[in-house]
Scaffold this active site. Structure first.
Site, PDB file in Angstrom:
ATOM      1  N   GLY A  96      -7.737  11.395   7.284  1.00 20.32           N
ATOM      2  CA  GLY A  96      -6.205  11.729   7.492  1.00 20.32           C
ATOM      3  C   GLY A  96      -5.857  10.373   8.316  1.00 20.32           C
ATOM      4  N   ARG A 124      -3.463  18.423   3.354  1.00 23.41           N
ATOM      5  CA  ARG A 124      -3.009  17.907   4.639  1.00 23.41           C
ATOM      6  C   ARG A 124      -1.777  17.498   4.544  1.00 23.41           C
ATOM      7  NH1 ARG A 124      -7.478  15.152   8.230  1.00 23.41           N
ATOM      8  NH2 ARG A 124      -6.006  15.768  10.157  1.00 23.41           N
ATOM      9  N   GLN A 171      -1.071   9.504  15.103  1.00 21.55           N
ATOM     10  CA  GLN A 171      -1.101   9.178  13.628  1.00 21.55           C
ATOM     11  C   GLN A 171       0.128   8.762  13.288  1.00 21.55           C
ATOM     12  OE1 GLN A 171      -3.244  11.808  11.325  1.00 21.55           O
ATOM     13  NE2 GLN A 171      -5.401  11.185  12.238  1.00 21.55           N
ATOM     14  N   ASP A 317      -9.455  16.226  19.025  1.00 20.28           N
ATOM     15  CA  ASP A 317     -10.529  16.572  18.277  1.00 20.28           C
ATOM     16  C   ASP A 317     -11.852  17.351  18.845  1.00 20.28           C
ATOM     17  OD1 ASP A 317      -8.959  15.087  16.374  1.00 20.28           O
ATOM     18  OD2 ASP A 317      -9.888  13.050  16.851  1.00 20.28           O
ATOM     19  N   LYS A 344      -6.136  20.302  10.834  1.00 24.85           N
ATOM     20  CA  LYS A 344      -7.152  19.003  10.619  1.00 24.85           C
ATOM     21  C   LYS A 344      -8.082  19.153   9.388  1.00 24.85           C
ATOM     22  CE  LYS A 344      -5.701  17.281  14.730  1.00 24.85           C
ATOM     23  NZ  LYS A 344      -5.320  15.877  14.541  1.00 24.85           N
ATOM     24  N   ARG A 348      -9.119  24.649  12.254  1.00 21.01           N
ATOM     25  CA  ARG A 348     -10.008  24.678  13.338  1.00 21.01           C
ATOM     26  C   ARG A 348      -9.965  25.873  14.452  1.00 21.01           C
ATOM     27  NH1 ARG A 348     -10.819  18.197  14.587  1.00 21.01           N
ATOM     28  NH2 ARG A 348     -12.202  17.784  12.530  1.00 21.01           N
TER      29      ARG A 348
HETATM   30  C1  S3P Z   1      -6.222  10.030  15.343  1.00 24.24           C
HETATM   31  C2  S3P Z   1      -5.256  10.794  15.929  1.00 24.24           C
HETATM   32  C3  S3P Z   1      -5.532  12.273  16.118  1.00 24.24           C
HETATM   33  C4  S3P Z   1      -6.817  12.631  15.753  1.00 24.24           C
HETATM   34  C5  S3P Z   1      -7.371  11.823  14.630  1.00 24.24           C
HETATM   35  C6  S3P Z   1      -7.560  10.455  14.784  1.00 24.24           C
HETATM   36  C7  S3P Z   1      -5.739   8.437  15.262  1.00 24.24           C
HETATM   37  O1  S3P Z   1      -4.567  12.865  15.356  1.00 24.24           O
HETATM   38  O2  S3P Z   1      -6.719  14.029  15.564  1.00 24.24           O
HETATM   39  O3  S3P Z   1      -8.894  12.381  14.544  1.00 24.24           O
HETATM   40  O4  S3P Z   1      -6.891   7.849  15.093  1.00 24.24           O
HETATM   41  O5  S3P Z   1      -4.765   8.020  15.658  1.00 24.24           O
HETATM   42  P1  S3P Z   1      -3.066  13.305  15.165  1.00 24.24           P
HETATM   43  O6  S3P Z   1      -2.306  11.987  16.237  1.00 24.24           O
HETATM   44  O7  S3P Z   1      -2.192  13.328  14.010  1.00 24.24           O
HETATM   45  O8  S3P Z   1      -2.978  14.376  16.245  1.00 24.24           O
END
Ligand code: S3P
Length: 442
Positions: A96, A124, A171, A317, A344, A348
């Site tokens: 993701g 997702r 993200q 996570d 996720k 989860r």
């Molecule tokens: C991540 C941000 C998180 C996390 C993912 C990695 C990243 O997601 O759950 O495993 O590397 O920016 P979200 O920011 O969408 O919650």
């Protein structure tokens, strides 16, 4: 081919181990190295399927990348405007982070492309990045908000926007900052709660100027990245399995080496400490702009808590294994404000509640979290023997492997192939530390 884990009950975790490199930082090292001017040398890179997907995507975009070779990667950056149109769809696999950050990075390019993923990633949500990017002028098509994601080329440049994020997501923040690099004017992102700031730190390491003020970060478009060297610390999200395992298994005394302790990632340490865990930070230091320490963890009695909601995004996570810790604690643990867990690699909340119940723990899923009645005040095992469906989610599989340390009989976990997305070598490392886990291929 399918794989499953057979985990024999009991044991303790002892010794010194180093878990693989941080997944978030590994993805970003390839992305920023690729668009920088010059050659970036990465060490400690996570040789897991997710980060390899990112690497292969950039190869398909015309970037020469050497490795990975024992954690070493060399990225020959193409500089501004240097990415090339790919010949086919860009496959993000299970990742993701790869897909969402790439949507941001690629939405300001002069070529079109299509991003695809595996079965889990194809379910997702992507509107969280596609919608704000559309406001910047990007032309993004999804399948009712989900992958495949088609990005059409833009005429001219994206426009910077001011975006108050509706959800706490690193993200989304990162996708907008990467799009902002290719936008006219300033892109301003405000988050409702702090999330991991690896993108901001690494952009600064590549010489980009950002203005960070509280919850707001501003980036001016048109800046050029200059190659740098990156030492990726061990992933605290992978260390979390051992932090919980050593806390719940009597007689444990384990040192986890060179773990990234960026304060936007240490919610798991704060939550475990509130539960009474005995975790010591040894030799804290800074490596390439990221805080790092060795963590010593010894077994203790944990107590149930109401998890402070502000810690949730900082431990997002780690909840699968934190739920296992809660089941081993004395008293009730209540998690709220964690609805993100439902989108996720699997849902989860539902998958963990089902698995915990299958092993005899009273766990009640709520829309945004879970209520777990810990069994730490009982003598004898906390979990019964049982069989768990991981739904192909790496962190679910590893969380239930750790649960076996406090089980009365063997635990079988199905569908464990994806453990390699974030934690290649989990079985060998866990066995070396004292967990009786075997992986069976059928
Ligand atoms: C991540 C941000 C998180 C996390 C993912 C990695 C990243 O997601 O759950 O495993 O590397 O920016 P979200 O920011 O969408 O919650």
């Amino acid at each position: 081919m399918t794989r499953h884990f057979d985990v024999q009950p009991g044991g303790s975790l002892r010794g010194r181990i180093r878990v693989p490199g941080d997944k978030s930082i590994s993805h970003r090292s390839i992305m920023l190295g690729a668009i920088a001017r010059g050659t970036t040398h990465v060490s400690g890179f996570l040789e897991g399927a997710d980060a390899i997907s990112t690497m292969n995507v950039f190869r398909a975009l015309g970037v020469r990348i050497e490795g990975p070779d024992r954690g070493r990667v060399v990225v020959h950056g193409v500089g501004p405007g240097g990415l090339r149109a790919p010949n086919g769809p860009l496959d993000c696999g299970n990742a993701g982070t790869a897909m969402r950050l790439l949507i941001g990075l690629l939405s300001g390019q002069r070529f079109g492309c299509t991003l695809i993923g595996d079965e889990s990633l194809s379910k997702r949500p992507m509107r969280r990045v596609a919608d704000p990017l559309a406001r910047m002028g990007a032309r993004i098509h999804t399948q009712e908000g989900r992958p495949p994601v088609r990005i059409e080329p833009v005429d001219g440049a994206l426009q910077g926007i001011e975006y108050p994020m509706p959800m706490a997501s690193a993200q989304v923040k990162s996708a907008l900052l990467l799009a902002g690099l290719h936008a006219q004017g300033e892109t301003v992102v405000t988050e409702p709660a702090p999330t991991r700031d690896h993108t901001e730190r690494m952009l600064e390491g590549f010489g980009v100027q950002l203005a960070r003020n509280g919850a707001t970060v501003r980036i001016r478009g048109g800046q050029t990245l200059t190659a740098t060297d990156i030492d990726v610390p061990a992933d605290i999200s992978s260390a979390a399995f051992f932090l919980v395992g050593a806390s719940i298994a009597a007689g444990s005394d384990l040192i986890l080496e060179h773990v990234g302790t960026n304060p936007t990632r240490t919610g798991v340490l704060d939550i475990l400490k509130l539960m009474g865990a005995d975790i010591e930070r040894i030799n804290p230091r800074t490596v390439g702009g990221e805080p790092v320490a060795d963590l010593r963890v010894r077994a203790t009695d944990l107590r149930g808590i109401a998890v402070p909601p502000e810690l949730v995004p900082l431990a997002i996570d780690e909840f699968p294994v934190l739920f296992v810790a809660a089941a081993c604690a004395k008293g009730r643990t209540v998690v709220t404000g964690a609805e993100e867990l439902r989108v996720k690699e699997s849902d989860r909340i539902a998958v963990m509640a089902d698995g915990l119940r299958a092993l005899g723990t009273a766990a009640q899923a709520t829309p945004d979290g879970m209520i777990i009645e810990g069994r730490g005040d009982q003598t004898g095992p906390v979990f019964s023997a049982g069989s768990i469906a991981s739904h192909g989610d790496h962190r679910i599989a590893m969380a239930f492997a750790i649960a076996a340390l406090r089980a009365g009989g063997p635990i079988r976990i199905d569908d464990t192939l994806n453990v390699a997305t974030s934690f290649p070598g989990f079985v060998e490392l866990a066995r070396g530390a004292g967990l009786s886990v075997r992986e069976i291929a059928a």
